[in-house]
Design a protein around this motif. Structure first.
Motif, PDB file in Angstrom:
ATOM      1  N   GLU A 162      49.361  70.949  35.924  1.00  0.00           N
ATOM      2  CA  GLU A 162      48.280  70.010  36.252  1.00  0.00           C
ATOM      3  C   GLU A 162      48.011  69.118  35.037  1.00  0.00           C
ATOM      4  O   GLU A 162      46.928  69.134  34.464  1.00  0.00           O
ATOM      5  CB  GLU A 162      47.010  70.771  36.648  1.00  0.00           C
ATOM      6  CG  GLU A 162      47.155  71.632  37.886  1.00  0.00           C
ATOM      7  CD  GLU A 162      47.251  70.808  39.158  1.00  0.00           C
ATOM      8  OE1 GLU A 162      46.916  69.616  39.106  1.00  0.00           O
ATOM      9  OE2 GLU A 162      47.666  71.362  40.185  1.00  0.00           O
ATOM     10  N   LYS A 179      54.897  71.772  44.206  1.00  0.00           N
ATOM     11  CA  LYS A 179      54.001  72.907  44.010  1.00  0.00           C
ATOM     12  C   LYS A 179      53.960  73.783  45.265  1.00  0.00           C
ATOM     13  O   LYS A 179      54.366  73.363  46.354  1.00  0.00           O
ATOM     14  CB  LYS A 179      52.597  72.408  43.678  1.00  0.00           C
ATOM     15  CG  LYS A 179      52.534  71.525  42.449  1.00  0.00           C
ATOM     16  CD  LYS A 179      51.141  70.956  42.280  1.00  0.00           C
ATOM     17  CE  LYS A 179      51.088  69.951  41.154  1.00  0.00           C
ATOM     18  NZ  LYS A 179      49.763  69.293  41.039  1.00  0.00           N
ATOM     19  N   ASP A 180      53.435  74.987  45.089  1.00  0.00           N
ATOM     20  CA  ASP A 180      53.339  75.925  46.215  1.00  0.00           C
ATOM     21  C   ASP A 180      52.500  75.345  47.350  1.00  0.00           C
ATOM     22  O   ASP A 180      52.836  75.498  48.527  1.00  0.00           O
ATOM     23  CB  ASP A 180      52.733  77.247  45.745  1.00  0.00           C
ATOM     24  CG  ASP A 180      53.661  78.002  44.817  1.00  0.00           C
ATOM     25  OD1 ASP A 180      54.872  77.719  44.843  1.00  0.00           O
ATOM     26  OD2 ASP A 180      53.181  78.878  44.075  1.00  0.00           O
ATOM     27  N   SER A 181      51.411  74.670  47.006  1.00  0.00           N
ATOM     28  CA  SER A 181      50.547  74.079  48.041  1.00  0.00           C
ATOM     29  C   SER A 181      51.282  72.996  48.816  1.00  0.00           C
ATOM     30  O   SER A 181      51.088  72.832  50.028  1.00  0.00           O
ATOM     31  CB  SER A 181      49.288  73.502  47.401  1.00  0.00           C
ATOM     32  OG  SER A 181      49.613  72.502  46.447  1.00  0.00           O
ATOM     33  N   GLN A 182      52.158  72.254  48.116  1.00  0.00           N
ATOM     34  CA  GLN A 182      52.930  71.207  48.789  1.00  0.00           C
ATOM     35  C   GLN A 182      54.007  71.814  49.679  1.00  0.00           C
ATOM     36  O   GLN A 182      54.333  71.257  50.740  1.00  0.00           O
ATOM     37  CB  GLN A 182      53.552  70.272  47.752  1.00  0.00           C
ATOM     38  CG  GLN A 182      52.515  69.445  46.996  1.00  0.00           C
ATOM     39  CD  GLN A 182      53.119  68.663  45.856  1.00  0.00           C
ATOM     40  OE1 GLN A 182      53.934  69.183  45.082  1.00  0.00           O
ATOM     41  NE2 GLN A 182      52.725  67.409  45.728  1.00  0.00           N
ATOM     42  N   THR A 197      53.653  74.553  51.310  1.00  0.00           N
ATOM     43  CA  THR A 197      52.910  74.950  52.507  1.00  0.00           C
ATOM     44  C   THR A 197      52.710  73.759  53.437  1.00  0.00           C
ATOM     45  O   THR A 197      52.891  73.873  54.660  1.00  0.00           O
ATOM     46  CB  THR A 197      51.538  75.536  52.120  1.00  0.00           C
ATOM     47  OG1 THR A 197      51.743  76.656  51.242  1.00  0.00           O
ATOM     48  CG2 THR A 197      50.771  75.986  53.357  1.00  0.00           C
ATOM     49  N   ASP A 198      52.365  72.611  52.862  1.00  0.00           N
ATOM     50  CA  ASP A 198      52.199  71.398  53.667  1.00  0.00           C
ATOM     51  C   ASP A 198      53.501  71.014  54.342  1.00  0.00           C
ATOM     52  O   ASP A 198      53.515  70.558  55.489  1.00  0.00           O
ATOM     53  CB  ASP A 198      51.723  70.238  52.782  1.00  0.00           C
ATOM     54  CG  ASP A 198      50.326  70.473  52.229  1.00  0.00           C
ATOM     55  OD1 ASP A 198      49.584  71.284  52.823  1.00  0.00           O
ATOM     56  OD2 ASP A 198      49.981  69.841  51.209  1.00  0.00           O
TER      57      ASP A 198
END
Length: 325
Positions: free
Chosen positions: A170, A259-262, A264-265
């Motif tokens: 980040e 990233k992990d969140s991306q 998931t998206d």
């Protein structure tokens, strides 16, 4: 400009002083931010002509002039203004690292206490203005900016290297740093090939016009070939060594990682994720900015070094996967 730069210097000295009161910080930061915005406007509108005029003054320094003459006063004004602008960029080289460290210390020492701190937001806004001043000036006036090239190249590349070393997923200011580096590497005025160098082409047009100022899309300009050649040397000989190119490739690949969140998206809605990534702008997206830096390297004179490094990485991919397991 001298008055404004002194105001910025004064506010930054207060900010970095251990004796400054916390209640006074928002006022100091707001003042410094306003001064930086004013300086950006002044520098963007006048830097090329000012550098050109200052060079003429230096060339005429040996002439005998009446101290009270209007001409001498005008020359003194040009010299003072040019010196003030030099002071601005010297201050930025000093206060960008200090402000970043100040922000990191506040967030790392008391992360919960300062998580929603207005002062932190004010520091980020000031730093954004600092970076914007450097990035926009270099892009708008690459030849006039060339005297400041080397120190900012070194500062921003070292910061990026440190971020990658610390695995900062980040990063606060990786975007303007990568934007600056990508702009410099792809800048047509810094190309090492004399035939394709835009400034040298302008100079040839100037010679054809019997030494008059050449007409360009940026207005009438006069090219200092020594300045252009020094810029080329700083970028392609001094700065872009093999080791530095490898580091910049590593940095661009690091910040391009999803990233992990991306992820998931992407799993949830691959089409929407693709559209979002396609529309991402390098000015406000880390991945897009890293892609821009990578393409600048790949499409430049050092492209062969980039390809060789990537080939080596791909050839060792099986080993890395096995080691990960």
């Amino acid at each position: 400009s001298d008055l404004v730069s002194k105001g910025l210097c004064y506010s930054m000295e207060l900010l970095t002083s251990p004796n400054v009161k916390a209640d006074f910080l928002p006022v100091v930061l707001e003042y410094a931010t306003i001064m930086t915005k004013i300086l950006r406007h002044l520098i963007l509108s006048s830097l090329p002509s000012l550098v050109d005029d200052a060079q003429k003054v230096n060339n005429n320094r040996g002439q005998n002039l009446d101290n009270g003459s209007a001409n001498n006063k005008n020359q003194q004004f040009i010299q003072n203004t040019a010196k003030a602008i030099d002071n601005v960029f010297e201050m930025l080289l000093k206060y960008i690292p200090l402000s970043c460290n100040f922000l990191k210390e506040r967030t790392s020492s008391h992360p919960f206490e300062h998580s929603n701190d207005t002062i932190n937001d004010n520091i980020k806004e000031l730093l954004e203005e600092f970076y914007t001043l450097v990035v926009t000036t270099q892009k708008a006036h690459p030849v006039a900016f060339s005297r400041f090239l080397s120190p900012f190249l070194n500062l921003f590349s070292k910061d990026l290297e440190q971020m990658v070393s610390n695995k900062e997923t980040e990063p606060l200011f990786a975007i303007p740093q990568m934007t600056f580096l990508g702009n410099v590497i792809s800048c047509p005025h810094y190309r090492p090939d004399q035939e394709s160098n835009e400034s040298m082409e302008t100079y040839r047009n100037e010679v054809q016009n019997n030494g008059k100022r050449a007409i360009t899309s940026h207005g009438d300009v006069s090219i200092d070939t020594v300045c252009v050649n020094n810029s080329v040397k700083h970028v392609w000989t001094i700065f872009l060594t093999i080791e530095r190119i490898h580091m910049l490739v590593d940095a661009s690949l690091f910040f391009m990682m999803i990233k992990d969140s991306q992820l998931t998206d992407w799993y949830d809605d691959a089409e929407s994720f693709y559209i979002e990534r396609k529309n991402a702008v390098a000015d406000d997206d880390v991945i897009a900015s890293a892609q821009q830096l990578y393409l600048s390297l790949l499409e430049s004179k050092c492209g062969s070094v980039v390809v060789e490094k990537l080939s080596s990485f791909i050839n060792r991919l099986d080993e890395q996967i096995e080691a990960a397991h």
